[in-house]
Write an enzyme that holds these catalytic residues in place. Structure first.
Site, mmCIF file in Angstrom:
data_model
loop_
_atom_site.group_PDB
_atom_site.id
_atom_site.type_symbol
_atom_site.label_atom_id
_atom_site.label_comp_id
_atom_site.label_asym_id
_atom_site.label_seq_id
_atom_site.Cartn_x
_atom_site.Cartn_y
_atom_site.Cartn_z
ATOM 1 N N LYS A 32 -26.852 -6.798 -12.965
ATOM 2 C CA LYS A 32 -27.614 -7.169 -11.774
ATOM 3 C C LYS A 32 -27.758 -5.983 -10.826
ATOM 4 O O LYS A 32 -28.837 -5.667 -10.345
ATOM 5 C CB LYS A 32 -26.915 -8.342 -11.081
ATOM 6 N N GLU B 170 -18.057 -1.354 -16.346
ATOM 7 C CA GLU B 170 -17.883 -1.487 -17.794
ATOM 8 C C GLU B 170 -19.222 -1.346 -18.523
ATOM 9 O O GLU B 170 -19.323 -0.648 -19.539
ATOM 10 C CB GLU B 170 -17.257 -2.845 -18.135
ATOM 11 N N GLY C 242 -24.781 -14.702 -11.734
ATOM 12 C CA GLY C 242 -24.588 -14.272 -13.117
ATOM 13 C C GLY C 242 -24.301 -15.409 -14.070
ATOM 14 O O GLY C 242 -24.857 -15.482 -15.173
ATOM 15 N N ARG C 243 -23.431 -16.335 -13.671
ATOM 16 C CA ARG C 243 -23.047 -17.434 -14.571
ATOM 17 C C ARG C 243 -24.140 -18.483 -14.713
ATOM 18 O O ARG C 243 -24.023 -19.395 -15.529
ATOM 19 C CB ARG C 243 -21.746 -18.061 -14.080
ATOM 20 N N GLU D 54 -15.192 -19.828 -12.041
ATOM 21 C CA GLU D 54 -15.716 -18.855 -11.099
ATOM 22 C C GLU D 54 -16.418 -19.553 -9.941
ATOM 23 O O GLU D 54 -16.440 -19.042 -8.820
ATOM 24 C CB GLU D 54 -16.680 -17.899 -11.805
ATOM 25 N N HIS E 149 -5.341 -29.386 -34.761
ATOM 26 C CA HIS E 149 -4.269 -28.874 -35.619
ATOM 27 C C HIS E 149 -3.445 -27.818 -34.896
ATOM 28 O O HIS E 149 -2.676 -27.087 -35.526
ATOM 29 C CB HIS E 149 -4.861 -28.298 -36.902
ATOM 30 N N LYS F 194 -13.363 -5.696 -9.069
ATOM 31 C CA LYS F 194 -14.316 -4.610 -9.312
ATOM 32 C C LYS F 194 -14.108 -3.473 -8.314
ATOM 33 O O LYS F 194 -14.114 -2.288 -8.679
ATOM 34 C CB LYS F 194 -15.750 -5.137 -9.196
#
Length: 530
Positions: free
Chosen positions: A208, A214, A269-270, A355, A386, A517
């Site tokens: 964005k 990263e 973002g999400r 978030e 399981h 960040k």
């Protein structure tokens, strides 16, 4: 709307506290009502929500619906759709709904935003079709056959999850291979690109701000790989695609305007899979499939805005979560899809939920004295049963569950119907076992019938008794396709929003993420100065 009122001071909240204090009938007792399965069920946009296995009575549901009314949930929803700055700490709208609904006449967010959204959708969908049609070439004039998405958080989880969910759908062809790298660990990028042909590989850099630490490092390493493989500096741009709210920054770094796609600051973002962040999906399934995905999200939007409260899927899911979290004391929530294509669905919703609602401050700046967002976790149900389902059945934690099931099999493999029958059998067995359990009398009887002596049966009974009474809901659909998946994601988006409205928190900022960040950048600056 009235002035701010802490949730626990609302009359409906206090009524729910009394109902919980007086004791809630067990799920087994509640199941005895003849019409329960039909009354505690609602359908919309290709999805059906069954919640008869929740620890709620009609009286409790009425009180929960009144809580939603007193919390002004639908008025707040309309404010979101109107484009008001409901993200108060950042002074922004939260208009992801505009990304999938701007074809309607007179959209509540205004024609200016609608027109901009439609232009951008056509831009990136058109580019996706060019890639799929082998019309985009690299530095040796060979067409691009592989695209690597570089992004983290919402720039990775959503596109990756949806691409993997629809990858094997027989309706969609895949002339271009789509890969994802989010982890800055060098092995993540290396293991993805080591077998790719650099002459035919392009990278989508999703950020964005176009400054995400990263992602920018991954992009630099991708450029170095291209250069080391023989790509001239002046031809790098042929292999680079940008998705950003900062196009000037991207273009200053050599990204071509025609391969730079726009993202607005009112898209979190999400919640961004519906935007140009969804470019990898449009490449993977085509623009027609991508628009079907948008249509599914829009169908759920319309249901959320217009359906009465007692039939409203997002609101019902939100209220059940509020009851379990705040009145039954469940700190976590499990999502268990019983279909392999949704292997990454829980991780995607985990980010969206935690978030959004992992907050301890109300809108007015005061500390919340009630529990807010739960710890959300889980994964494929057939695998989990399981592994960690043991703790749900006999552990000391109350863990409500969302089961997700597909009624019909669409796998082309011969004999897949028998596989699917077993999948559904397990889903239904698990939710029944969690709800009803098995008491000591029944357990001892079964042990005796198996041939054990009375002494042996008595000794084993405590170990093989299950309390049950674990609340669950089941979301059903016929087949997983682009439209259904769009509806399913939007269902969870609106559920999370409704809970934030009731808890009086901001679902659209993420200052905890921003702090990490900021500190990473500060440490990086210190390292370079040393």
């Amino acid at each position: 709307m009235s002035a701010f009122t802490p949730p626990q001071r609302r009359a409906a909240w206090q009524a729910l506290e009394l109902l919980a204090k007086r004791g809630v009938p067990s799920i087994a007792q509640l199941q005895s009502a003849k019409d329960r399965s039909s009354r505690f069920c609602a359908s919309a946009a290709g999805l059906t929500l069954e919640y008869d296995h929740q620890r709620v009575s009609t009286v409790i549901m009425d009180a929960l619906l009144e809580l939603a009314h007193q919390s002004h949930v639908f008025q707040k929803a309309q404010s979101m759709f109107n484009g008001e700055h409901i993200n108060t700490t950042e002074g922004r709208s939260a208009l992801h709904v505009a990304l999938r609904g701007s074809l309607v006449s007179s959209p509540p967010w205004g024609q200016t935003i609608a027109d901009a959204v439609l232009v951008e959708i056509e831009r990136f969908c058109g580019f996706a079709e060019q890639l799929r049609g082998q019309l985009i070439s690299g530095y040796t004039q060979q067409s691009i056959t592989d695209v690597v998405n570089l992004g983290i958080g919402g720039s990775d989880l959503g596109p990756r999850m949806v691409c993997e969910a629809l990858r094997e759908n027989p309706r969609f062809s895949h002339p271009v291979n789509v890969h994802f790298v989010s982890n800055v660990d060098a092995w993540s990028l290396y293991s993805t690109i080591k077998n790719l042909n650099p002459e035919r590989t392009a990278f989508i850099v999703q950020s964005k701000s176009f400054s995400t630490q990263e992602t920018m490092l991954l992009a630099r390493s991708a450029k170095e790989w291209l250069r080391a493989s023989g790509c001239p500096q002046e031809s790098l741009s042929k292999h680079l695609i940008a998705v950003t709210a900062n196009p000037k920054v991207a273009q200053s770094q050599g990204y071509l305007p025609q391969q730079t796609f726009h993202l607005w600051d009112w898209v979190g973002g999400r919640y961004s899979i519906w935007s140009s962040i969804g470019l990898p999906l449009a490449i993977a399934i085509g623009s027609e499939g991508f628009k079907e995905f948008l249509a599914g999200g829009h169908a759920m939007d319309q249901h959320f805005l217009n359906a009465p409260a007692q039939d409203n899927l997002p609101l019902l899911m939100a209220l059940l979560g509020i009851w379990n979290r705040n009145f039954l004391g469940a700190p976590t929530h499990l999502i268990a899809p019983y279909l392999y294509p949704l292997a990454k669905f829980t991780s995607f919703i985990q980010q969206m939920d935690m978030e959004s609602n992992g907050k301890q401050i109300h809108h007015d700046g005061t500390s919340a004295s009630i529990a807010t967002g739960p710890i959300l976790w889980g994964g494929l149900g057939n695998d989990g049963q399981h592994a960690y389902f043991q703790l749900i059945h006999q552990g000391q934690h109350l863990i409500p569950v969302d089961f997700i099931g597909q009624r019909l099999s669409n796998c082309p493999m011969p004999g897949s119907e028998e596989h699917h029958r077993l999948v559904l059998l397990n889903l239904k067995a698990q939710r029944k076992a969690m709800a009803l359990g098995r008491d000591a009398t029944q357990t001892q009887k079964e042990l005796l019938e198996s041939g054990l002596t009375p002494e042996q049966a008595l000794a084993l009974t405590p170990h093989r008794t299950f309390l049950g009474n674990v609340p669950s809901s089941t979301i059903w659909f016929d087949e997983l396709d682009a439209k259904t998946l769009g509806s399913l994601i939007a269902l969870y988006e609106h559920k999370i929003f409704c809970q934030a409205c009731i808890w009086e928190i901001n679902a659209f900022d993420q200052w905890g993420v921003e702090l990490g960040k900021k500190m990473a950048l500060e440490l990086d600056e210190l390292h370079h100065k040393a």
